[in-house]
Structure formats: structure tokens, C-alpha cells
Design an enzyme around this catalytic site. Structure first.
Site, PDB file in Angstrom:
ATOM      1  CB  THR A 124      44.037  40.976  36.309  1.00 57.52           C
ATOM      2  OG1 THR A 124      44.062  40.562  34.844  1.00 57.52           O
ATOM      3  CG2 THR A 124      43.415  42.340  36.050  1.00 57.52           C
TER       4      THR A 124
ATOM      5  CB  SER B 120      46.413  33.556  37.754  1.00 59.55           C
ATOM      6  OG  SER B 120      44.954  33.290  37.450  1.00 59.55           O
TER       7      SER B 120
ATOM      8  CB  CYS C 184      45.028  39.866  28.365  1.00 55.92           C
ATOM      9  SG  CYS C 184      44.717  38.518  29.989  1.00 55.92           S
TER      10      CYS C 184
END
Length: 378
Positions: free
Chosen positions: A70, A196, A318
Site C-alpha cells: 500500500t 509486498s 482490504c
């Protein structure tokens, strides 16, 4: 328990934990400190940076450590758009992760023009739509490598080449692609990429942002000037070392995983009446199978599956808890009421054929119960 939600997060690999351990204990220094304890930490993080750069075909100076995908998406989307002198226009696809879509919306509030590219029923961005959208004042294109909900893999090399012909920087969110697809930044032709750690066996809270040399970037986090001024704040040395170890261990595409995925998809489509596969049938991540089941409720199916030992999801973690239908599925043309029946199965190399066969059996039972076609066991 059969865990089939690796797109949300993966277990930390033992080898990664072992690589991290010294920097959680005896080598605890701050890499910005100018003494031996700090210098030891500095050497570790720079070695991790070099190892990651090698895995991506990049220079070490082009790798910035962040807190995760993010932050990397925010840093690339906002940072390039705010720093670039070309103009005030960005292009994103309709199925980007919220980290990119909401960054683009933020830029819109600052006066940038945001163009959102449509996708087809498979979730693919068509090259001609990008060609038509590009203008001389376009400052950034951001299109994800592989979708987190349906697994569709984009034609990144083709799309980035179209942007390059107009001199426009190209960013790709490769969070789901890492560990499965080729991440060579030169071959992909990109100027920025987000990854990530917790999607490929590293811990949560670590990510990387690749930004090609010569690409201007306005930092989002100001302070002590760490990470060559691109991301201030004391670096998480142990997690950075873990990130490098996870990338070294990543095995890329795996024919056995693809075969197990396809067998699972085929059985579900054959034995669950009305089931629909979402995403591209073949150009999809090896460990991703996602469906909608019209006339049911996706969350209820999930509860039935979990009660019988199968853990999966209805889409992006999310967006968990949201009553809104998936923006990815509606962008692909599915009605909202159908999008809300989605169930996503994502798995890794350690998931066996027996695991997926059991999951398919339980899914067939669960859909029957939820739809009223089957009997709930007493």
C-alpha cells in the site's frame, strides 16, 4: 484446516525467519548510527537491497524499502505524479488495488485529471485503449501486473511499451505477481514497481518500491533522509533481510501448481450448477481460482466452508466487511448482485491436489446448501 487465502497473506517461511533472527537480537543497531553496531545493521540492509536488486534486474540504488504494498503504491502514484514536469494527468485501470485508485482520487482533488481505463469481461486492459488515452500531458500510467481478486495477468510488456513511446513513466503493482511471474524490470519496460513481503513468505510490514534511475519522485514521508531521501524513517532491518530472503526463495511459475489449479477449476465448473469462473481462463496466476455463484451469497458460502475446515475469501482482504460489491467484478461487467456471490481460492506450492479436491467437494456441498439444492447435514 485447508488454507486457500494466500492472496491475502502467506505464512512466513522458516528460512526467512532464520535470516531475520540476528537482526531481531544481537545485531539490533540503527543503520543510521555511525558506530560499529549501526554499521553492522547498515551492511545488512545494503546487502538485502543488493540481493533484491539482483532478483529484479535493477540497480541497488533503485530499491527503496517501505512498509508494504500500500505504501509503495501510494509512493509511486503520488510521488511520480507530483514530481513529474510533463503535466497533471494520470491513467489507471478500473481494477487497480484501492491503494492506487484512492491515490489517483487524491491527485484528482489536487487538480490532476484522472483517466480510468475500462477492462473487458476477463479483466484485461486492451492496448488500444491505453494508446487512445495517452496525451502529451500524461505524467503517469499505473496498471497492475496481476489482479488480486481474479488473478488475471496483464500484458505489461505491451502496455509499458506503448507508454514508453510517448515518454510516460509506467508503474505496476506487482504485489500478487511476486513469487510467480518474472519481475525483471528491464524486460517489463517499467519505471516503477511495488512489491509486498507478506505475499511471498516474508513478514507483514515490509515492502519495496523500485523506481528507475532518472525517474523523479516526490517523497511522501519526510524526515531524516533515509532511503536516499525517498522514504525517511529508521529502516526495519530484520524485515528487509527477510524480504531479500523471500525473493531468493521464490520459485516462479510452477507447472504442477497450474495443473492442480486447472483441475480444481474444471471440477467446480462441471459440478456446481451455474458457477462462473471470473478472470481470464489461462492468463491468470498459477495459484488463483475465483468464481461467482449466482443465486447464492458469497459470505454464507465462506461460512459453510470454514465450518468444514476450508478457509478462503470473497475477494480482497482490504475490502473485507464492506457491503459494496467488488469494483473489480463490476468493472468486468458483472451485475452487483452476482458480484456479491464471489468466492476466491488462492494457494501456493505446498497446497496439494488432495487439499484442492477436498476443497472442491466442500464447495459443491456448501453451494448446494446455500442455494437450497442440497441438504444441510445434521
Amino acid at each position: 484446516m485447508i488454507y486457500l487465502d494466500e492472496a491475502a497473506t502467506t505464512p512466513v517461511k522458516r528460512e526467512v525467519l532464520e535470516a531475520m533472527w540476528p537482526y531481531l537480537g544481537p545485531d539490533f543497531g540503527n543503520p543510521s548510527s555511525h558506530h560499529e553496531v549501526g554499521e553492522s545493521a547498515r551492511r545488512a540492509i545494503e546487502q538485502a537491497r543488493a540481493d533484491i536488486a539482483q532478483a529484479l534486474g535493477a540497480r541497488a540504488s533503485e530499491i527503496t524499502f517501505t512498509s508494504g504494498g500500500t505504501e509503495s503504491d501510494n509512493a509511486a502514484t503520488k510521488g511520480i505524479a507530483l514530481a513529474a514536469p510533463r503535466g497533471r494527468r494520470v491513467i489507471v485501470s478500473a481494477i487497480e488495488h484501492p491503494a492506487v485508485l484512492e491515490s489517483a482520487e487524491f491527485l484528482g482533488r489536487l487538480g490532476h485529471e484522472v483517466t480510468v481505463l475500462d477492462v473487458d469481461h476477463r479483466g484485461m486492459v486492451q492496448p488500444e485503449s491505453l494508446t487512445a488515452a495517452l496525451r502529451d500531458d500524461t505524467t503517469l500510467v499505473s496498471i497492475q501486473y496481476a489482479n488480486n481478486e481474479v488473478g488475471t495477468i496483464q500484458q505489461i510488456e505491451t502496455l509499458s511499451r506503448i507508454a514508453a513511446e510517448r515518454g510516460v513513466p509506467f508503474h505496476t503493482d506487482a504485489v500478487q505477481a511476486a513469487g510467480w511471474l518474472d519481475l525483471d524490470v528491464t524486460r517489463l519496460g517499467i519505471q516503477a514497481m511495488s512489491i509486498s513481503g507478506h505475499k511471498l513468505g516474508a513478514p507483514k510490514g515490509i515492502g519495496i518500491l523500485y523506481v528507475a534511475r532518472g525517474t523523479r519522485l516526490e517523497p511522501l514521508i519526510h524526515g531524516g533522509g533515509q532511503e536516499s531521501g525517498r522514504r525517511s524513517g529508521t529502516e526495519n532491518v530484520a524485515a528487509a533481510v527477510g524480504m531479500a530472503a523471500a525473493l531468493r526463495l521464490a520459485g516462479g511459475a510452477n507447472d504442477e501448481v497450474v495443473a492442480r489449479r486447472d483441475a480444481f477449476i474444471d471440477r467446480v465448473l462441471a459440478e456446481v450448477p451455474g458457477s462462473i469462473l471470473t478472470g481470464d481462463r489461462h492468463h491468470r496466476l498459477p495459484g488463483s481460482a475465483s468464481f461467482v455463484f449466482p443465486g447464492t451469497n458469497g459470505e454464507t458460502i465462506l461460512l459453510e466452508l470454514e465450518a468444514h475446515g476450508v478457509v478462503c475469501s470473497s475477494g480482497s482482504a482490504c475490502a473485507a466487511g464492506s457491503d459494496e460489491p467488488s469494483h473489480v467484478l463490476t468493472a468486468m461487467g458483472l451485475p452487483a448482485e452476482v458480484a456479491q456471490t464471489a468466492v476466491r481460492f488462492t494457494f501456493g506450492r505446498t497446497t496439494t491436489a488432495d487439499d484442492l479436491d477436498t476443497a472442491a467437494t466442500e464447495l459443491i456441498r456448501a453451494v448446494g446448501v446455500v442455494s437450497g439444492r442440497g441438504a444441510r447435514p445434521s
